[in-house]
Design a protein around this motif. Structure first.
Motif, PDB file in Angstrom:
ATOM      1  N   ASP A  90     -25.695 -44.280  15.257  1.00 30.76           N
ATOM      2  CA  ASP A  90     -25.004 -45.543  15.541  1.00 30.76           C
ATOM      3  C   ASP A  90     -24.480 -46.212  14.270  1.00 30.76           C
ATOM      4  O   ASP A  90     -23.387 -46.777  14.271  1.00 30.76           O
ATOM      5  CB  ASP A  90     -25.943 -46.505  16.276  1.00 30.76           C
ATOM      6  CG  ASP A  90     -26.263 -46.032  17.687  1.00 30.76           C
ATOM      7  OD1 ASP A  90     -25.466 -45.237  18.224  1.00 30.76           O
ATOM      8  OD2 ASP A  90     -27.295 -46.447  18.231  1.00 30.76           O
ATOM      9  N   TYR A  91     -25.260 -46.171  13.192  1.00 29.48           N
ATOM     10  CA  TYR A  91     -24.835 -46.866  11.976  1.00 29.48           C
ATOM     11  C   TYR A  91     -23.573 -46.239  11.380  1.00 29.48           C
ATOM     12  O   TYR A  91     -22.787 -46.914  10.691  1.00 29.48           O
ATOM     13  CB  TYR A  91     -25.963 -46.915  10.947  1.00 29.48           C
ATOM     14  CG  TYR A  91     -26.235 -45.612  10.234  1.00 29.48           C
ATOM     15  CD1 TYR A  91     -25.614 -45.315   9.015  1.00 29.48           C
ATOM     16  CD2 TYR A  91     -27.129 -44.687  10.752  1.00 29.48           C
ATOM     17  CE1 TYR A  91     -25.877 -44.136   8.353  1.00 29.48           C
ATOM     18  CE2 TYR A  91     -27.392 -43.504  10.097  1.00 29.48           C
ATOM     19  CZ  TYR A  91     -26.761 -43.240   8.898  1.00 29.48           C
ATOM     20  OH  TYR A  91     -27.021 -42.056   8.239  1.00 29.48           O
ATOM     21  N   ILE A  92     -23.359 -44.939  11.649  1.00 26.45           N
ATOM     22  CA  ILE A  92     -22.139 -44.292  11.167  1.00 26.45           C
ATOM     23  C   ILE A  92     -20.934 -44.799  11.957  1.00 26.45           C
ATOM     24  O   ILE A  92     -19.866 -45.096  11.387  1.00 26.45           O
ATOM     25  CB  ILE A  92     -22.264 -42.759  11.296  1.00 26.45           C
ATOM     26  CG1 ILE A  92     -23.356 -42.234  10.365  1.00 26.45           C
ATOM     27  CG2 ILE A  92     -20.936 -42.091  10.986  1.00 26.45           C
ATOM     28  CD1 ILE A  92     -23.063 -42.426   8.894  1.00 26.45           C
ATOM     29  N   ARG A  93     -21.101 -44.933  13.261  1.00 28.90           N
ATOM     30  CA  ARG A  93     -20.007 -45.477  14.075  1.00 28.90           C
ATOM     31  C   ARG A  93     -19.708 -46.924  13.677  1.00 28.90           C
ATOM     32  O   ARG A  93     -18.543 -47.347  13.663  1.00 28.90           O
ATOM     33  CB  ARG A  93     -20.382 -45.388  15.557  1.00 28.90           C
ATOM     34  CG  ARG A  93     -20.333 -43.970  16.119  1.00 28.90           C
ATOM     35  CD  ARG A  93     -20.430 -43.973  17.629  1.00 28.90           C
ATOM     36  NE  ARG A  93     -21.774 -44.338  18.076  1.00 28.90           N
ATOM     37  CZ  ARG A  93     -22.748 -43.456  18.282  1.00 28.90           C
ATOM     38  NH1 ARG A  93     -22.514 -42.165  18.075  1.00 28.90           N
ATOM     39  NH2 ARG A  93     -23.931 -43.847  18.699  1.00 28.90           N
ATOM     40  N   GLY A 100     -13.996 -50.138   9.158  1.00 27.64           N
ATOM     41  CA  GLY A 100     -12.816 -49.715   8.422  1.00 27.64           C
ATOM     42  C   GLY A 100     -13.084 -48.852   7.216  1.00 27.64           C
ATOM     43  O   GLY A 100     -12.164 -48.569   6.438  1.00 27.64           O
ATOM     44  N   LEU A 101     -14.329 -48.414   7.021  1.00 27.83           N
ATOM     45  CA  LEU A 101     -14.640 -47.558   5.881  1.00 27.83           C
ATOM     46  C   LEU A 101     -14.039 -46.172   6.082  1.00 27.83           C
ATOM     47  O   LEU A 101     -13.989 -45.662   7.199  1.00 27.83           O
ATOM     48  CB  LEU A 101     -16.156 -47.449   5.693  1.00 27.83           C
ATOM     49  CG  LEU A 101     -16.895 -48.736   5.330  1.00 27.83           C
ATOM     50  CD1 LEU A 101     -18.391 -48.477   5.218  1.00 27.83           C
ATOM     51  CD2 LEU A 101     -16.363 -49.327   4.027  1.00 27.83           C
ATOM     52  N   VAL A 140     -18.057 -42.961   4.070  1.00 29.46           N
ATOM     53  CA  VAL A 140     -19.141 -42.970   5.061  1.00 29.46           C
ATOM     54  C   VAL A 140     -20.027 -41.732   4.896  1.00 29.46           C
ATOM     55  O   VAL A 140     -21.259 -41.821   4.910  1.00 29.46           O
ATOM     56  CB  VAL A 140     -18.567 -43.045   6.483  1.00 29.46           C
ATOM     57  CG1 VAL A 140     -19.675 -42.856   7.521  1.00 29.46           C
ATOM     58  CG2 VAL A 140     -17.874 -44.379   6.703  1.00 29.46           C
ATOM     59  N   VAL A 141     -19.411 -40.577   4.734  1.00 30.43           N
ATOM     60  CA  VAL A 141     -20.175 -39.333   4.641  1.00 30.43           C
ATOM     61  C   VAL A 141     -20.986 -39.281   3.353  1.00 30.43           C
ATOM     62  O   VAL A 141     -22.198 -39.013   3.368  1.00 30.43           O
ATOM     63  CB  VAL A 141     -19.233 -38.108   4.735  1.00 30.43           C
ATOM     64  CG1 VAL A 141     -20.003 -36.822   4.434  1.00 30.43           C
ATOM     65  CG2 VAL A 141     -18.602 -38.041   6.115  1.00 30.43           C
TER      66      VAL A 141
END
Length: 316
Positions: A210-213, A219-220, A225-226
């Motif tokens: 969820d935190y990745i979504r 807008g990152l 993100v990865v």
């Protein structure tokens, strides 16, 4: 600090069990250890002298504490073959195995991190399929076969590198590096396959969290993100696998050492078993096991560095 102290205290009973297991090595030999070491043709006087040399004429607890006291002083006994201190034999052989293990892990870590991240980042692309295919092939290929192929191609046919032998780094750095390239690559390529699959799976699991979504919703960019978020959280199982790999390498490089004729710790154990030099086997196994325990302790501490929540939860 509390986390560190707790982990060290947990290691103490493990070290005690290790010491008992290594001490029992000679006493667990079927039959009379003196007869096994000297052979059935030896005289009773020679067998009795061997029992006295090994301390087998004393009560078992006295034997253990005498042996443990010597270990704590750095005295692992003497070789039954020529009387050389076991600690000296280990000190001569350990740098070879340590250099091979560290070189192997460096190659494995470099390849697996790059391949694992790229495979997860470009999921279901040709990069992912290529990385996964190579990893699957690497897991399927034995060390000794890959080592022999390297010798045939790069040493025999092309003549670029030596097929075997070893020179200490301080005596001849160039000869040392050229002699270690093939065994390090042969073992490192094989070991990187397992870590690549582990990192890819862990990273793909994190990318679905969820935190990745939420990060994408803010807008990152995908790269940010990865690299900044997903990779760090994916490292915990990866560090576990890496720690187990290092521990396994320190005691499991005997095949590579045999193929490339490297005078390492693994070959010392095999040679000592064939010569029935059980005090040397006992000392070498003890040192290898202690290093494995220390590596596992370091892995536990790395958990707290990667994810501080682990040490906080452990302290509750």
């Amino acid at each position: 600090m509390a986390f560190l102290v707790r982990r060290i205290l947990l290691a103490i009973p493990i070290l005690f069990i290790v010491s008992v297991a290594c001490f029992s090595m000679i006493n667990l030999i079927p039959g009379d250890p003196a007869t096994v070491i000297l052979g059935p043709e030896a005289s009773e006087q020679a067998k009795e002298q061997m029992r006295e040399r090994l301390g087998l004429d004393k009560p078992i607890l006295v034997q253990y504490f005498d042996w443990l006291g010597g270990v704590l002083r750095g005295d692992l006994g003497e070789s039954l073959i020529d009387g050389t201190p076991v600690s000296t034999l280990i000190a001569q052989r350990a740098p070879v195995t340590l250099e091979l293990a560290l070189g192997t892990f460096a190659v494995s870590l470099t390849i697996s991190v790059a391949a694992g991240v790229l495979s997860a980042y470009y999921r279901r692309s040709w990069v992912d399929y290529l990385s996964t295919g190579i990893a699957l092939g690497g897991i399927s290929i034995p060390h000794f076969w890959l080592g022999m192929m390297f010798i045939i191609i790069f040493a025999v046919n092309l003549g670029w590198l030596p097929a075997s032998g070893y020179e200490p780094f301080l005596q001849d750095p160039v000869a040392n590096i050229t002699a270690m390239i093939l065994p390090v690559l042969a073992t490192g390529l094989r070991e990187s396959a397992e870590l690549t699959r582990m990192l890819r799976s862990s990273l793909l699991e994190e990318l679905g969290a969820d935190y990745i979504r939420t990060a994408f919703a803010k807008g990152l960019g995908r790269r940010v993100v990865v690299i900044r978020h997903a990779v760090r959280n994916a490292l915990i199982p990866f560090v576990t696998a890496g720690g187990l790999q290092v521990a396994g390498l320190l005691g499991g490089l005997v095949v590579t050492e045999q193929v490339f004729q490297l005078p390492g710790l693994g070959r010392l154990v095999v040679e000592s078993i064939l010569k029935r030099d059980f005090t040397t086997v006992q000392g070498a196994v003890l040192v290898i096991t202690l290093v494995v325990v220390v590596v596992n302790l370091v892995v536990d501490l790395l958990y707290a560095v990667i994810d501080p929540r682990i040490s906080l939860e452990d302290g509750k």
